[in-house]
Design a protein around this motif. Structure first.
Motif, PDB file in Angstrom:
ATOM      1  N   UNK B  28      -6.630  -5.301  -2.460  1.00  0.00           N
ATOM      2  CA  UNK B  28      -7.583  -6.409  -2.502  1.00  0.00           C
ATOM      3  C   UNK B  28      -7.247  -7.438  -1.412  1.00  0.00           C
ATOM      4  N   UNK B  29      -5.940  -7.641  -1.208  1.00  0.00           N
ATOM      5  CA  UNK B  29      -5.529  -8.597  -0.172  1.00  0.00           C
ATOM      6  C   UNK B  29      -5.848  -8.052   1.208  1.00  0.00           C
ATOM      7  N   UNK B  30      -5.641  -6.735   1.367  1.00  0.00           N
ATOM      8  CA  UNK B  30      -5.858  -6.136   2.684  1.00  0.00           C
ATOM      9  C   UNK B  30      -6.573  -4.794   2.498  1.00  0.00           C
ATOM     10  N   UNK B  31      -7.906  -4.841   2.398  1.00  0.00           N
ATOM     11  CA  UNK B  31      -8.641  -3.621   2.028  1.00  0.00           C
ATOM     12  C   UNK B  31      -8.623  -2.527   3.101  1.00  0.00           C
ATOM     13  N   UNK B  32      -8.550  -2.916   4.374  1.00  0.00           N
ATOM     14  CA  UNK B  32      -8.611  -1.896   5.417  1.00  0.00           C
ATOM     15  C   UNK B  32      -7.205  -1.564   5.915  1.00  0.00           C
ATOM     16  N   UNK B  33      -6.781  -0.358   5.572  1.00  0.00           N
ATOM     17  CA  UNK B  33      -5.459   0.122   6.005  1.00  0.00           C
ATOM     18  C   UNK B  33      -5.626   1.591   6.350  1.00  0.00           C
ATOM     19  N   UNK B  34      -5.368   1.938   7.599  1.00  0.00           N
ATOM     20  CA  UNK B  34      -5.642   3.323   8.003  1.00  0.00           C
ATOM     21  C   UNK B  34      -4.466   4.236   7.650  1.00  0.00           C
ATOM     22  N   UNK B  35      -4.234   4.410   6.362  1.00  0.00           N
ATOM     23  CA  UNK B  35      -3.061   5.197   5.953  1.00  0.00           C
ATOM     24  C   UNK B  35      -3.434   6.622   5.534  1.00  0.00           C
TER      25      UNK B  35
END
Lengths: 155, 302
Positions: B28-35
Protein backbone atom coordinates in the motif's frame (compact mmCIF):
# COMPACT_ATOMS: atom_id res chain seq x y z
CA UNK A 1 -27.14 -68.55 23.48
CA UNK A 2 -25.98 -71.95 22.29
CA UNK A 3 -29.37 -72.69 20.79
CA UNK A 4 -29.27 -69.50 18.79
CA UNK A 5 -25.90 -70.42 17.37
CA UNK A 6 -27.05 -73.85 16.35
CA UNK A 7 -30.09 -72.48 14.60
CA UNK A 8 -27.99 -69.98 12.71
CA UNK A 9 -25.69 -72.73 11.51
CA UNK A 10 -28.72 -74.66 10.30
CA UNK A 11 -30.04 -71.76 8.29
CA UNK A 12 -26.79 -70.74 6.67
CA UNK A 13 -24.27 -73.50 6.18
CA UNK A 14 -20.79 -73.34 7.67
CA UNK A 15 -17.74 -72.64 5.55
CA UNK A 16 -14.34 -74.29 5.73
CA UNK A 17 -12.18 -71.26 4.93
CA UNK A 18 -13.21 -67.71 4.33
CA UNK A 19 -15.00 -64.74 5.83
CA UNK A 20 -18.37 -64.38 7.48
CA UNK A 21 -19.88 -60.92 7.71
CA UNK A 22 -22.52 -61.12 10.41
CA UNK A 23 -24.96 -58.68 12.03
CA UNK A 24 -25.60 -56.75 8.84
CA UNK A 25 -28.80 -54.67 9.12
CA UNK A 26 -31.35 -56.68 7.11
CA UNK A 27 -32.11 -53.92 4.60
CA UNK A 28 -28.57 -53.30 3.41
CA UNK A 29 -27.28 -56.79 2.60
CA UNK A 30 -27.29 -56.11 -1.13
CA UNK A 31 -25.57 -52.77 -0.71
CA UNK A 32 -22.83 -54.53 1.25
CA UNK A 33 -22.57 -57.09 -1.57
CA UNK A 34 -22.15 -54.26 -4.03
CA UNK A 35 -19.57 -52.36 -1.97
CA UNK A 36 -17.43 -55.49 -1.65
CA UNK A 37 -18.02 -56.33 -5.30
CA UNK A 38 -19.29 -59.79 -4.34
CA UNK A 39 -21.63 -59.83 -7.32
CA UNK A 40 -18.51 -60.57 -9.38
CA UNK A 41 -17.09 -63.14 -6.94
CA UNK A 42 -15.87 -66.43 -8.38
CA UNK A 43 -15.96 -68.31 -5.08
CA UNK A 44 -19.00 -69.58 -3.21
CA UNK A 45 -21.04 -66.84 -1.55
CA UNK A 46 -23.95 -67.60 0.78
CA UNK A 47 -26.31 -64.80 1.62
CA UNK A 48 -29.06 -64.69 4.22
CA UNK A 49 -31.29 -61.88 5.25
CA UNK A 50 -34.22 -61.30 7.58
CA UNK A 51 -32.66 -63.87 9.89
CA UNK A 52 -33.65 -63.76 13.54
CA UNK A 53 -31.16 -61.97 15.74
CA UNK A 54 -31.59 -61.51 19.46
CA UNK A 55 -29.51 -58.36 19.41
CA UNK A 56 -30.82 -56.67 16.27
CA UNK A 57 -34.23 -58.22 15.54
CA UNK A 58 -33.74 -58.99 11.85
CA UNK A 59 -30.25 -59.24 10.45
CA UNK A 60 -28.38 -60.29 7.38
CA UNK A 61 -25.31 -62.47 6.96
CA UNK A 62 -22.88 -63.05 4.11
CA UNK A 63 -20.44 -65.94 3.94
CA UNK A 64 -17.66 -65.84 1.39
CA UNK A 65 -15.55 -68.94 0.88
CA UNK A 66 -11.80 -68.68 0.40
CA UNK A 67 -11.78 -64.93 0.57
CA UNK A 68 -10.03 -62.78 3.18
CA UNK A 69 -10.53 -59.05 3.13
CA UNK A 70 -8.02 -56.32 3.76
CA UNK A 71 -9.06 -54.01 6.60
CA UNK A 72 -9.21 -51.11 4.20
CA UNK A 73 -11.64 -52.98 2.01
CA UNK A 74 -13.93 -54.37 4.68
CA UNK A 75 -14.14 -51.11 6.60
CA UNK A 76 -15.92 -49.52 3.66
CA UNK A 77 -19.07 -51.42 4.60
CA UNK A 78 -19.19 -49.61 7.96
CA UNK A 79 -20.78 -46.77 5.98
CA UNK A 80 -24.00 -48.74 5.53
CA UNK A 81 -23.58 -51.53 8.09
CA UNK A 82 -21.91 -50.04 11.17
CA UNK A 83 -23.00 -53.01 13.32
CA UNK A 84 -21.41 -55.64 11.10
CA UNK A 85 -19.04 -58.19 12.61
CA UNK A 86 -16.24 -59.70 10.62
CA UNK A 87 -15.44 -63.34 11.34
CA UNK A 88 -12.46 -65.04 9.75
CA UNK A 89 -12.77 -68.81 9.42
CA UNK A 90 -9.85 -71.14 8.87
CA UNK A 91 -10.43 -74.88 8.81
CA UNK A 92 -13.97 -74.44 10.21
CA UNK A 93 -12.59 -72.52 13.20
CA UNK A 94 -13.04 -68.86 14.04
CA UNK A 95 -9.55 -67.33 13.99
CA UNK A 96 -10.56 -63.69 14.20
CA UNK A 97 -13.69 -61.76 15.13
CA UNK A 98 -14.05 -58.02 15.15
CA UNK A 99 -16.37 -55.10 14.52
CA UNK A 100 -16.00 -53.16 11.33
CA UNK A 101 -14.74 -49.61 11.90
CA UNK A 102 -15.29 -46.47 9.89
CA UNK A 103 -12.08 -45.21 8.32
CA UNK A 104 -11.07 -41.54 8.77
CA UNK A 105 -11.15 -40.97 5.04
CA UNK A 106 -13.28 -42.47 2.31
CA UNK A 107 -12.07 -42.61 -1.26
CA UNK A 108 -14.29 -42.99 -4.31
CA UNK A 109 -17.19 -44.85 -2.75
CA UNK A 110 -19.79 -42.23 -1.93
CA UNK A 111 -21.31 -39.62 -4.20
CA UNK A 112 -21.09 -36.03 -2.98
CA UNK A 113 -24.53 -34.70 -2.11
CA UNK A 114 -23.75 -31.27 -3.55
CA UNK A 115 -25.05 -31.12 -7.14
CA UNK A 116 -22.58 -28.32 -7.92
CA UNK A 117 -19.54 -30.23 -6.64
CA UNK A 118 -16.77 -30.69 -9.21
CA UNK A 119 -16.86 -34.47 -8.56
CA UNK A 120 -20.38 -34.56 -10.00
CA UNK A 121 -19.32 -32.83 -13.21
CA UNK A 122 -15.82 -33.95 -14.16
CA UNK A 123 -13.90 -37.17 -13.82
CA UNK A 124 -12.75 -36.56 -10.29
CA UNK A 125 -12.94 -39.50 -7.85
CA UNK A 126 -14.70 -38.48 -4.63
CA UNK A 127 -12.86 -38.13 -1.36
CA UNK A 128 -14.33 -37.44 2.08
CA UNK A 129 -13.14 -37.04 5.63
CA UNK A 130 -15.35 -38.70 8.21
CA UNK A 131 -16.03 -35.82 10.59
CA UNK A 132 -18.61 -37.58 12.75
CA UNK A 133 -18.54 -41.34 13.21
CA UNK A 134 -21.52 -41.70 15.59
CA UNK A 135 -23.95 -39.58 13.61
CA UNK A 136 -22.34 -40.26 10.25
CA UNK A 137 -21.18 -37.07 8.52
CA UNK A 138 -18.76 -36.91 5.62
CA UNK A 139 -17.09 -33.73 4.47
CA UNK A 140 -16.17 -33.50 0.82
CA UNK A 141 -12.46 -32.84 0.36
CA UNK A 142 -13.24 -30.72 -2.71
CA UNK A 143 -16.40 -28.66 -2.18
CA UNK A 144 -16.26 -28.89 1.65
CA UNK A 145 -20.00 -29.66 1.89
CA UNK A 146 -21.31 -32.23 4.35
CA UNK A 147 -22.94 -35.44 3.17
CA UNK A 148 -24.93 -36.86 6.09
CA UNK A 149 -26.16 -40.36 6.85
CA UNK A 150 -29.60 -39.97 5.30
CA UNK A 151 -28.31 -38.80 1.94
CA UNK A 152 -25.39 -41.12 1.40
CA UNK A 153 -25.47 -42.50 -2.09
CA UNK A 154 -23.04 -45.32 -2.79
CA UNK A 155 -21.43 -45.04 -6.22
CA UNK B 1 3.85 -20.44 2.06
CA UNK B 2 6.11 -20.43 -0.98
CA UNK B 3 4.72 -22.58 -3.80
CA UNK B 4 1.68 -23.49 -1.71
CA UNK B 5 -1.77 -23.12 -3.22
CA UNK B 6 -4.38 -20.98 -1.50
CA UNK B 7 -7.72 -22.67 -1.99
CA UNK B 8 -9.57 -22.19 1.28
CA UNK B 9 -9.19 -19.61 4.03
CA UNK B 10 -8.51 -22.46 6.47
CA UNK B 11 -5.36 -23.36 4.49
CA UNK B 12 -3.61 -20.53 6.33
CA UNK B 13 -2.89 -20.14 10.03
CA UNK B 14 -3.42 -16.97 12.02
CA UNK B 15 0.30 -16.16 11.73
CA UNK B 16 0.10 -16.57 7.98
CA UNK B 17 -2.86 -14.17 7.74
CA UNK B 18 -0.87 -11.60 9.69
CA UNK B 19 2.13 -12.08 7.47
CA UNK B 20 0.04 -11.40 4.35
CA UNK B 21 -1.62 -8.35 5.93
CA UNK B 22 1.75 -6.89 6.97
CA UNK B 23 3.13 -7.39 3.50
CA UNK B 24 -0.01 -5.87 1.94
CA UNK B 25 0.65 -2.80 4.07
CA UNK B 26 4.10 -2.50 2.48
CA UNK B 27 2.51 -2.64 -0.97
CA UNK B 28 0.00 0.00 0.00
CA UNK B 29 2.90 2.33 0.79
CA UNK B 30 4.68 1.46 -2.44
CA UNK B 31 2.33 -0.27 -4.89
CA UNK B 32 4.67 -0.37 -7.88
CA UNK B 33 7.60 -2.71 -7.37
CA UNK B 34 9.00 -4.62 -10.32
CA UNK B 35 9.78 -7.79 -8.38
CA UNK B 36 7.87 -10.28 -10.54
CA UNK B 37 9.35 -9.37 -13.93
CA UNK B 38 10.55 -12.93 -14.50
CA UNK B 39 7.15 -14.44 -13.77
CA UNK B 40 4.03 -15.27 -15.74
CA UNK B 41 0.70 -15.15 -13.91
CA UNK B 42 -2.24 -16.97 -15.52
CA UNK B 43 -5.75 -15.77 -14.74
CA UNK B 44 -8.29 -18.41 -15.76
CA UNK B 45 -11.84 -17.15 -15.35
CA UNK B 46 -14.16 -20.00 -16.27
CA UNK B 47 -16.97 -17.69 -15.27
CA UNK B 48 -16.75 -13.93 -15.63
CA UNK B 49 -15.94 -11.78 -12.62
CA UNK B 50 -14.62 -8.49 -13.88
CA UNK B 51 -13.90 -7.00 -10.47
CA UNK B 52 -11.86 -9.89 -9.11
CA UNK B 53 -9.99 -10.47 -12.37
CA UNK B 54 -9.02 -6.83 -12.80
CA UNK B 55 -7.91 -6.66 -9.19
CA UNK B 56 -5.58 -9.65 -9.68
CA UNK B 57 -4.33 -8.38 -13.04
CA UNK B 58 -3.68 -4.96 -11.57
CA UNK B 59 -1.78 -6.55 -8.68
CA UNK B 60 0.32 -8.66 -11.08
CA UNK B 61 0.99 -5.71 -13.42
CA UNK B 62 2.13 -3.44 -10.59
CA UNK B 63 4.69 -6.09 -9.70
CA UNK B 64 5.90 -6.31 -13.28
CA UNK B 65 4.59 -9.83 -14.01
CA UNK B 66 3.24 -10.87 -17.41
CA UNK B 67 -0.42 -11.85 -17.34
CA UNK B 68 -1.98 -14.48 -19.60
CA UNK B 69 -5.40 -16.10 -19.47
CA UNK B 70 -9.04 -15.77 -20.37
CA UNK B 71 -11.93 -13.87 -18.88
CA UNK B 72 -14.75 -16.10 -20.00
CA UNK B 73 -14.85 -19.84 -20.68
CA UNK B 74 -16.79 -19.35 -23.92
CA UNK B 75 -13.73 -18.03 -25.76
CA UNK B 76 -11.33 -20.70 -24.49
CA UNK B 77 -10.70 -24.40 -25.12
CA UNK B 78 -13.27 -25.16 -22.41
CA UNK B 79 -16.02 -24.41 -24.92
CA UNK B 80 -14.61 -27.22 -27.07
CA UNK B 81 -15.20 -29.61 -24.18
CA UNK B 82 -11.73 -29.70 -22.64
CA UNK B 83 -11.69 -31.02 -19.08
CA UNK B 84 -10.59 -28.82 -16.20
CA UNK B 85 -7.69 -31.19 -15.59
CA UNK B 86 -6.37 -30.80 -19.14
CA UNK B 87 -6.75 -27.01 -19.08
CA UNK B 88 -4.84 -26.78 -15.79
CA UNK B 89 -2.10 -29.19 -16.92
CA UNK B 90 -1.62 -27.19 -20.09
CA UNK B 91 -1.64 -23.76 -18.52
CA UNK B 92 0.67 -24.84 -15.72
CA UNK B 93 3.26 -25.43 -18.47
CA UNK B 94 2.95 -21.81 -19.54
CA UNK B 95 2.84 -20.02 -16.18
CA UNK B 96 4.33 -19.80 -12.70
CA UNK B 97 1.07 -19.43 -10.82
CA UNK B 98 -2.60 -19.83 -11.73
CA UNK B 99 -5.40 -17.62 -10.45
CA UNK B 100 -8.71 -19.30 -11.20
CA UNK B 101 -12.41 -18.74 -10.81
CA UNK B 102 -14.75 -21.59 -11.67
CA UNK B 103 -18.50 -22.08 -11.17
CA UNK B 104 -18.14 -25.60 -9.70
CA UNK B 105 -17.46 -25.99 -6.00
CA UNK B 106 -14.25 -27.86 -5.24
CA UNK B 107 -12.76 -27.07 -8.66
CA UNK B 108 -9.85 -25.10 -7.18
CA UNK B 109 -8.92 -27.89 -4.74
CA UNK B 110 -8.96 -30.36 -7.61
CA UNK B 111 -6.88 -28.02 -9.77
CA UNK B 112 -4.33 -27.68 -6.98
CA UNK B 113 -3.91 -31.47 -7.01
CA UNK B 114 -3.21 -31.76 -10.72
CA UNK B 115 -1.36 -28.49 -11.30
CA UNK B 116 2.41 -28.28 -11.42
CA UNK B 117 2.28 -24.67 -10.21
CA UNK B 118 0.45 -23.16 -7.22
CA UNK B 119 -3.22 -22.18 -7.55
CA UNK B 120 -4.93 -19.17 -6.04
CA UNK B 121 -8.66 -19.71 -5.73
CA UNK B 122 -10.52 -16.62 -6.89
CA UNK B 123 -13.89 -18.19 -6.14
CA UNK B 124 -15.20 -21.74 -6.69
CA UNK B 125 -18.98 -21.48 -6.96
CA UNK B 126 -20.54 -20.84 -3.58
CA UNK B 127 -17.64 -22.43 -1.72
CA UNK B 128 -14.52 -20.37 -1.05
CA UNK B 129 -13.10 -17.01 -2.01
CA UNK B 130 -10.10 -16.65 0.32
CA UNK B 131 -8.61 -13.49 -1.20
CA UNK B 132 -11.90 -11.66 -0.52
CA UNK B 133 -11.66 -12.81 3.07
CA UNK B 134 -8.07 -11.62 3.43
CA UNK B 135 -8.87 -8.21 1.98
CA UNK B 136 -11.76 -7.94 4.45
CA UNK B 137 -9.38 -8.73 7.32
CA UNK B 138 -7.02 -6.13 5.96
CA UNK B 139 -9.81 -3.56 5.81
CA UNK B 140 -10.94 -4.35 9.35
CA UNK B 141 -7.40 -4.06 10.72
CA UNK B 142 -6.74 -0.89 8.79
CA UNK B 143 -9.87 0.90 9.95
CA UNK B 144 -9.72 -0.29 13.56
CA UNK B 145 -5.96 -0.54 14.03
CA UNK B 146 -6.35 -4.08 15.40
CA UNK B 147 -8.12 -7.40 14.90
CA UNK B 148 -8.66 -8.31 18.55
CA UNK B 149 -11.43 -7.09 20.81
CA UNK B 150 -13.83 -5.98 18.06
CA UNK B 151 -17.61 -6.11 17.77
CA UNK B 152 -18.29 -7.26 14.23
CA UNK B 153 -21.83 -7.29 12.84
CA UNK B 154 -22.75 -9.36 9.79
CA UNK B 155 -25.99 -8.32 8.16
CA UNK B 156 -28.26 -9.84 5.53
CA UNK B 157 -28.06 -13.31 4.04
CA UNK B 158 -25.97 -15.17 6.59
CA UNK B 159 -27.15 -18.58 5.45
CA UNK B 160 -25.90 -18.74 1.88
CA UNK B 161 -23.29 -15.98 1.84
CA UNK B 162 -19.92 -17.71 1.49
CA UNK B 163 -18.14 -14.44 2.28
CA UNK B 164 -19.81 -14.29 5.66
CA UNK B 165 -18.94 -17.90 6.47
CA UNK B 166 -15.25 -17.51 5.65
CA UNK B 167 -15.01 -14.17 7.40
CA UNK B 168 -16.56 -15.57 10.57
CA UNK B 169 -14.17 -18.55 10.44
CA UNK B 170 -11.18 -16.26 9.95
CA UNK B 171 -12.25 -13.79 12.66
CA UNK B 172 -12.56 -16.72 15.09
CA UNK B 173 -8.76 -16.57 15.23
CA UNK B 174 -9.10 -13.23 17.00
CA UNK B 175 -10.97 -12.04 20.07
CA UNK B 176 -14.18 -11.13 18.25
CA UNK B 177 -17.75 -10.67 19.43
CA UNK B 178 -20.11 -11.54 16.59
CA UNK B 179 -23.43 -9.78 16.01
CA UNK B 180 -25.51 -11.69 13.50
CA UNK B 181 -28.38 -9.79 11.91
CA UNK B 182 -30.62 -11.67 9.49
CA UNK B 183 -34.16 -12.79 8.77
CA UNK B 184 -35.04 -16.04 10.58
CA UNK B 185 -34.90 -17.91 7.24
CA UNK B 186 -31.34 -16.76 6.55
CA UNK B 187 -29.61 -17.32 9.89
CA UNK B 188 -25.98 -18.36 10.06
CA UNK B 189 -25.71 -22.18 9.62
CA UNK B 190 -25.20 -24.09 12.85
CA UNK B 191 -21.80 -25.47 11.82
CA UNK B 192 -20.42 -21.94 11.59
CA UNK B 193 -21.95 -21.06 14.96
CA UNK B 194 -20.37 -24.21 16.40
CA UNK B 195 -17.04 -22.91 15.17
CA UNK B 196 -17.58 -19.68 17.11
CA UNK B 197 -18.49 -21.61 20.27
CA UNK B 198 -15.53 -23.95 19.89
CA UNK B 199 -13.28 -20.91 19.68
CA UNK B 200 -14.70 -19.74 23.05
CA UNK B 201 -16.16 -16.62 21.48
CA UNK B 202 -19.62 -15.10 21.76
CA UNK B 203 -22.31 -14.37 19.21
CA UNK B 204 -25.62 -12.59 19.43
CA UNK B 205 -28.46 -12.96 16.93
CA UNK B 206 -30.86 -10.22 15.87
CA UNK B 207 -33.55 -9.69 13.30
CA UNK B 208 -33.41 -5.90 13.59
CA UNK B 209 -30.46 -4.00 12.15
CA UNK B 210 -30.96 -0.96 14.41
CA UNK B 211 -30.11 -3.07 17.46
CA UNK B 212 -26.42 -3.38 16.52
CA UNK B 213 -25.90 0.23 15.45
CA UNK B 214 -24.49 1.50 18.73
CA UNK B 215 -22.31 -1.49 19.59
CA UNK B 216 -20.68 -2.42 16.26
CA UNK B 217 -17.12 -1.50 15.24
CA UNK B 218 -17.66 -3.07 11.82
CA UNK B 219 -20.94 -3.58 9.98
CA UNK B 220 -20.50 -6.04 7.17
CA UNK B 221 -23.46 -5.76 4.80
CA UNK B 222 -24.53 -8.45 2.34
CA UNK B 223 -27.31 -8.67 -0.15
CA UNK B 224 -30.52 -10.59 0.44
CA UNK B 225 -31.56 -12.34 -2.74
CA UNK B 226 -35.19 -12.89 -3.49
CA UNK B 227 -34.59 -16.38 -4.89
CA UNK B 228 -33.39 -17.57 -1.46
CA UNK B 229 -36.96 -17.43 -0.15
CA UNK B 230 -39.38 -20.28 -0.75
CA UNK B 231 -42.25 -17.92 0.01
CA UNK B 232 -42.16 -14.59 -1.90
CA UNK B 233 -44.40 -12.99 0.73
CA UNK B 234 -41.71 -13.62 3.34
CA UNK B 235 -39.21 -11.82 1.12
CA UNK B 236 -41.50 -8.81 0.73
CA UNK B 237 -41.86 -8.69 4.52
CA UNK B 238 -38.16 -8.54 5.28
CA UNK B 239 -36.54 -6.95 2.24
CA UNK B 240 -36.57 -3.39 3.56
CA UNK B 241 -35.48 -4.29 7.07
CA UNK B 242 -31.89 -4.85 5.96
CA UNK B 243 -31.27 -1.68 4.01
CA UNK B 244 -28.76 0.67 5.56
CA UNK B 245 -29.47 4.36 5.18
CA UNK B 246 -27.45 7.40 6.29
CA UNK B 247 -29.88 8.44 9.03
CA UNK B 248 -29.61 4.98 10.63
CA UNK B 249 -25.96 5.76 11.31
CA UNK B 250 -26.85 8.34 13.91
CA UNK B 251 -25.43 7.34 17.26
CA UNK B 252 -23.03 4.77 15.87
CA UNK B 253 -19.46 4.55 17.17
CA UNK B 254 -17.12 7.07 15.62
CA UNK B 255 -14.70 4.35 14.53
CA UNK B 256 -17.46 2.24 13.01
CA UNK B 257 -17.01 1.38 9.34
CA UNK B 258 -19.40 -0.21 6.86
CA UNK B 259 -17.99 -2.96 4.65
CA UNK B 260 -19.60 -4.70 1.70
CA UNK B 261 -18.05 -7.26 -0.72
CA UNK B 262 -19.72 -5.45 -3.68
CA UNK B 263 -21.51 -5.27 -5.99
CA UNK B 264 -24.26 -3.73 -3.93
CA UNK B 265 -27.77 -3.41 -5.24
CA UNK B 266 -29.95 -1.50 -2.81
CA UNK B 267 -28.85 -2.76 0.61
CA UNK B 268 -26.82 0.39 1.24
CA UNK B 269 -28.46 3.58 0.04
CA UNK B 270 -26.25 6.02 -1.85
CA UNK B 271 -26.53 8.67 0.85
CA UNK B 272 -24.30 6.43 3.00
CA UNK B 273 -21.44 6.78 0.46
CA UNK B 274 -20.53 10.28 1.57
CA UNK B 275 -20.53 9.49 5.32
CA UNK B 276 -17.24 8.82 7.14
CA UNK B 277 -18.57 5.33 7.87
CA UNK B 278 -18.59 4.22 4.23
CA UNK B 279 -15.52 2.10 3.53
CA UNK B 280 -16.63 -0.33 0.78
CA UNK B 281 -14.87 1.33 -2.14
CA UNK B 282 -11.59 1.66 -0.24
CA UNK B 283 -12.13 -1.99 0.75
CA UNK B 284 -12.11 -2.97 -2.94
CA UNK B 285 -8.84 -1.08 -3.48
CA UNK B 286 -7.27 -2.94 -0.56
CA UNK B 287 -7.85 -6.08 -2.57
CA UNK B 288 -5.06 -5.11 -4.93
CA UNK B 289 -2.49 -4.81 -2.11
CA UNK B 290 -3.55 -8.09 -0.55
CA UNK B 291 -3.31 -9.84 -3.91
CA UNK B 292 0.13 -8.33 -4.50
CA UNK B 293 1.17 -9.74 -1.13
CA UNK B 294 -0.19 -13.17 -2.03
CA UNK B 295 1.45 -13.30 -5.46
CA UNK B 296 4.81 -12.18 -4.06
CA UNK B 297 4.64 -14.62 -1.14
CA UNK B 298 3.54 -17.68 -3.08
CA UNK B 299 6.06 -17.01 -5.84
CA UNK B 300 8.71 -16.77 -3.14
CA UNK B 301 10.10 -13.28 -3.78
CA UNK B 302 8.90 -11.80 -0.47
Amino acid sequence: MENQDIRKELIVSAIENGTVIDHIPAGVVFRVMRILNLEAAKTQVTVGFNLESRKYGKKGIIKVSNKFFENKEINKIALVAPTATLIVIKDYKVTEKRQVALPDEIFGLVKCVNPNCITNHQQVPTRFSVINKEDLKLQCYYCEKITAKNNIDII
Amino acid sequence: MKNRSLVSITDYTKEEYIRILDLAEEFEKQPTQKILEDFVVATLFFEPSTRTRLSFESAASRLGAKVIGFSDASNSSVSKGESLKDTILTVSNYSDIIVMRHPREGSARFASEVSGVPIINAGDGGNQHPTQCLLDLYSIRKTQGKLDGLNVAFVGDLKYGRTVHSNVMAMCNFDTTFHLVSPIELKLPSYVKMHIKNSNLQYHQYTDLSEVMKVADIIYMTRIQKERFSDPIEYEKVKNAYILTANMLEGCKENMRVLHPLPRVNEITEDVDSTPQAYYFQQALNGVYVRQALLATILGVK
